[in-house]
Design a protein around this motif. Structure first.
Motif, short mmCIF file in Angstrom:
data_model
loop_
_atom_site.label_atom_id
_atom_site.label_comp_id
_atom_site.label_asym_id
_atom_site.label_seq_id
_atom_site.Cartn_x
_atom_site.Cartn_y
_atom_site.Cartn_z
N UNK A 1 0.87 -1.18 0.00
CA UNK A 1 0.00 0.00 0.00
C UNK A 1 0.90 1.23 0.00
N UNK A 2 0.58 2.18 -0.85
CA UNK A 2 1.39 3.40 -0.89
C UNK A 2 0.57 4.66 -0.62
N UNK A 3 -0.75 4.53 -0.43
CA UNK A 3 -1.58 5.69 -0.11
C UNK A 3 -2.36 5.40 1.16
N UNK A 4 -2.14 6.27 2.15
CA UNK A 4 -2.78 6.13 3.45
C UNK A 4 -3.61 7.39 3.73
N UNK A 5 -4.81 7.19 4.22
CA UNK A 5 -5.68 8.30 4.63
C UNK A 5 -5.70 8.26 6.16
N UNK A 6 -4.89 9.10 6.77
CA UNK A 6 -4.74 9.13 8.22
C UNK A 6 -5.77 10.12 8.75
N UNK A 7 -6.61 9.65 9.68
CA UNK A 7 -7.68 10.53 10.15
C UNK A 7 -7.83 10.48 11.66
N UNK A 8 -8.42 11.55 12.17
CA UNK A 8 -8.71 11.65 13.59
C UNK A 8 -10.04 12.38 13.73
N UNK A 9 -10.85 11.92 14.67
CA UNK A 9 -12.12 12.60 14.93
C UNK A 9 -12.18 13.05 16.38
N UNK A 10 -12.90 14.13 16.59
CA UNK A 10 -13.25 14.58 17.94
C UNK A 10 -14.76 14.44 18.05
N UNK A 11 -15.23 14.15 19.26
CA UNK A 11 -16.66 13.92 19.47
C UNK A 11 -17.22 14.92 20.48
N UNK A 12 -18.52 15.22 20.38
CA UNK A 12 -19.11 16.22 21.27
C UNK A 12 -19.54 15.68 22.63
N UNK A 13 -19.65 14.35 22.76
CA UNK A 13 -20.14 13.79 24.01
C UNK A 13 -19.69 12.34 24.15
N UNK A 14 -20.02 11.73 25.27
CA UNK A 14 -19.56 10.37 25.57
C UNK A 14 -20.26 9.29 24.74
N UNK A 15 -21.32 9.65 24.02
CA UNK A 15 -21.98 8.66 23.16
C UNK A 15 -21.06 8.25 22.00
N UNK A 16 -20.14 9.14 21.63
CA UNK A 16 -19.19 8.88 20.54
C UNK A 16 -19.86 8.41 19.26
N UNK A 17 -21.02 9.00 18.96
CA UNK A 17 -21.74 8.60 17.75
C UNK A 17 -21.86 9.75 16.74
N UNK A 18 -21.22 10.86 17.02
CA UNK A 18 -21.17 12.01 16.11
C UNK A 18 -19.80 12.65 16.21
N UNK A 19 -19.43 13.40 15.19
CA UNK A 19 -18.16 14.12 15.17
C UNK A 19 -18.40 15.60 15.41
N UNK A 20 -17.46 16.22 16.11
CA UNK A 20 -17.44 17.69 16.20
C UNK A 20 -16.27 18.25 15.40
N UNK A 21 -15.35 17.38 14.99
CA UNK A 21 -14.23 17.78 14.13
C UNK A 21 -13.63 16.53 13.50
N UNK A 22 -13.03 16.72 12.33
CA UNK A 22 -12.28 15.65 11.68
C UNK A 22 -11.04 16.25 11.04
#
Length: 187
Positions: A1-22
């Motif tokens: 593999x030569x292409x990697x999509x490195x990502x990180x998410x932040x969440x608004x609450x402890x449910x961790x079922x939505x993103x507030x940032x990516x």
């Protein structure tokens, strides 16, 4: 593999079922070639803990696109253009899967991914732990922790260092079951 999509998410609450940032950092042939980060309107409530941790307030996130709009305006295409990578990847993968479900977006049932925690444990066994901030301190990587863009870039730099040290990333690829929202094991 030569292409990697490195990502990180932040969440608004402890449910961790939505993103507030990516944040996303694209690595091709061992080099960072693209970076992107945005606030995301999670269309849900914020916990005080998450606000303290990320610094993202409901007012700030409300200025960003919702996940559905973000996905259809190019995020989906970008996420599908390489191997997904994250630090403590099962967390980020589960948030992604939950967002896709919440917005009724069909993508893939199973997605290969790479976790830099697992890779870091093998590459730097002498460290007391393999948290993002620990690895960044060891490798002298700049980090504004819990800021999605900074976290994704730091994770990408860790990936590149591991690859430069001869690690075979393919040995660490796992598969995430997006339907049942759990790691499905080795690819």
């Amino acid at each position: 593999m030569s292409r990697y999509i490195v990502f990180d998410v932040e969440t608004p609450n402890a449910a961790n079922n939505r993103m507030s940032a990516i944040g996303l950092t694209v690595v091709e042939n061992g080099l960072i070639v693209e970076e992107y980060s945005t606030l995301v309107n999670p269309e849900t409530y914020f916990n005080a803990f998450n606000i303290r941790l990320t610094g993202i307030t409901p007012e700030m996130a409300a200025q960003g696109p919702d996940f559905g709009t973000l996905w259809t305006s190019g995020l989906g295409e970008l996420m599908g253009s390489g191997l997904l990578v994250a630090h403590n990847a099962p967390f980020d993968m589960s948030v992604l899967a939950k967002c896709l479900r919440a917005y009724c977006i069909d993508w893939r049932d199973r997605v290969p991914y790479l976790c830099t925690v697992r890779l870091g444990r093998r590459c730097y066994p002498q460290l007391p732990n393999h948290r993002l901030n620990t690895l960044c301190a060891y490798l002298d990587i700049s980090l504004d922790h819990h800021q999605a863009g900074s976290d994704s870039r730091a994770c990408a730099e860790i990936l590149i260092d591991c690859l430069d040290r001869g690690m075979d990333a393919g040995r660490f690829v796992r598969e995430f079951d997006m339907v049942h929202m759990r790691s499905g094991g080795v690819v």
